[in-house]
Every structure is written in C-alpha cells, then in structure tokens.
Design a protein around this motif. Structure first.
Motif, PDB file in Angstrom:
ATOM      1  N   THR A  32      -8.900   8.073  -5.309  1.00  0.00           N
ATOM      2  CA  THR A  32      -7.851   7.594  -4.408  1.00  0.00           C
ATOM      3  C   THR A  32      -8.012   6.099  -4.194  1.00  0.00           C
ATOM      4  O   THR A  32      -9.094   5.643  -3.792  1.00  0.00           O
ATOM      5  CB  THR A  32      -7.912   8.308  -3.056  1.00  0.00           C
ATOM      6  OG1 THR A  32      -7.784   9.719  -3.251  1.00  0.00           O
ATOM      7  CG2 THR A  32      -6.776   7.832  -2.149  1.00  0.00           C
ATOM      8  N   THR A  51       1.251   3.995  -5.239  1.00  0.00           N
ATOM      9  CA  THR A  51       0.023   4.018  -6.018  1.00  0.00           C
ATOM     10  C   THR A  51       0.284   4.670  -7.374  1.00  0.00           C
ATOM     11  O   THR A  51       1.271   5.397  -7.557  1.00  0.00           O
ATOM     12  CB  THR A  51      -1.089   4.795  -5.301  1.00  0.00           C
ATOM     13  OG1 THR A  51      -0.649   6.137  -5.063  1.00  0.00           O
ATOM     14  CG2 THR A  51      -1.468   4.144  -3.977  1.00  0.00           C
ATOM     15  N   SER A  78      -6.813   2.742  -2.090  1.00  0.00           N
ATOM     16  CA  SER A  78      -6.209   2.370  -0.809  1.00  0.00           C
ATOM     17  C   SER A  78      -6.531   0.907  -0.537  1.00  0.00           C
ATOM     18  O   SER A  78      -7.356   0.305  -1.227  1.00  0.00           O
ATOM     19  CB  SER A  78      -6.735   3.263   0.331  1.00  0.00           C
ATOM     20  OG  SER A  78      -8.139   3.103   0.477  1.00  0.00           O
ATOM     21  N   GLY A  97       0.783  -1.227   0.000  1.00  0.00           N
ATOM     22  CA  GLY A  97       0.000   0.000   0.000  1.00  0.00           C
ATOM     23  C   GLY A  97       0.816   1.278   0.000  1.00  0.00           C
ATOM     24  O   GLY A  97       0.248   2.367   0.099  1.00  0.00           O
TER      25      GLY A  97
END
Length: 124
Positions: free
Chosen positions: A69, A58, A71, A55
């Motif tokens: 976004t 990105t 996640s 994580g």
C-alpha cells in the motif's frame, strides 16, 4: 530541486512486513506525484507503486497488488510503502521518485528526482 531520502529497509522473513518511508526536502512536496520502484540484483529497475499529488489516486504493479500500500502525508513531506506478506522475490533495492506535473507515471523517464534507495531482503 527535490531531495529524497528513503528509510525503513531491512531483513525480514517471508510473510513478514516492512514500512518504507521517503522524506522529501527542498521543494513543494504536494506538487509532485510520487512513485516507488525496485531493482533486484541482475535485473532492471521496475515500477512498484505510484500515488497522485493529493493522494486520492494510486496504482500498483500486478506483482504487489493486494500486498503493498502506497500512501503519503503532505504535511510531513513523506511518502510511504507498507509491504505485507513479503516474499523472497520482493528482495531488491527500493527507490522512491518524484514526478512534476499532473498524473503519475509507470516508467523511469517519467520521474524527475530519485532517492538513493533502501535495501529490502526477504529470507525464505
């Protein structure tokens, strides 16, 4: 073999927000980089966003950068796509995908497992 199930799609007015979720099962979720793709009617499936296994990294398509976004929560085996400032051109079926190995990809062949998709419709 990883199984992926998307949820959170729906109908929203332009300028609104939605959060998509993709729950994974039957696999070690943290071993997979994850991606979101979308396919509008009559168009090819296209890359939207990707996230590394941990994580920490990105990547986004230019068309969604600054609005979406990605996640993930490895404890919950789930990846998310927060979509803000939605536009009618964001209307599509959204798919999540899992990729074995290091790094994330930007193309359909780079991913090994796919969900069934969730419809997002943005009205003007």
């Amino acid at each position: 073999q990883v199984q992926l199930v998307e949820s959170g799609g729906g109908l929203v007015q332009a300028g609104g927000s939605l959060r998509l979720s993709c729950a994974a099962s039957r696999g070690t979720f943290s071993n997979y980089a994850m991606g979101w793709f979308r396919q509008a009617p009559g168009k090819d499936r296209e890359f939207v966003a990707a996230i590394s296994r941990g994580g920490t990294s990105t990547s986004y398509a230019d068309s969604v950068k600054g609005r979406f976004t990605i996640s993930r929560d490895n404890a919950k085996n789930t990846v998310y796509l927060q979509m803000n400032s939605l536009k009618p051109e964001d209307t599509a079926v959204y798919y999540c995908a899992a990729r074995r190995g290091a790094g994330y990809g930007y193309t359909i062949p780079a991913y090994d497992y796919w969900g069934q998709g969730t419809q997002v419709t943005v009205s003007s």
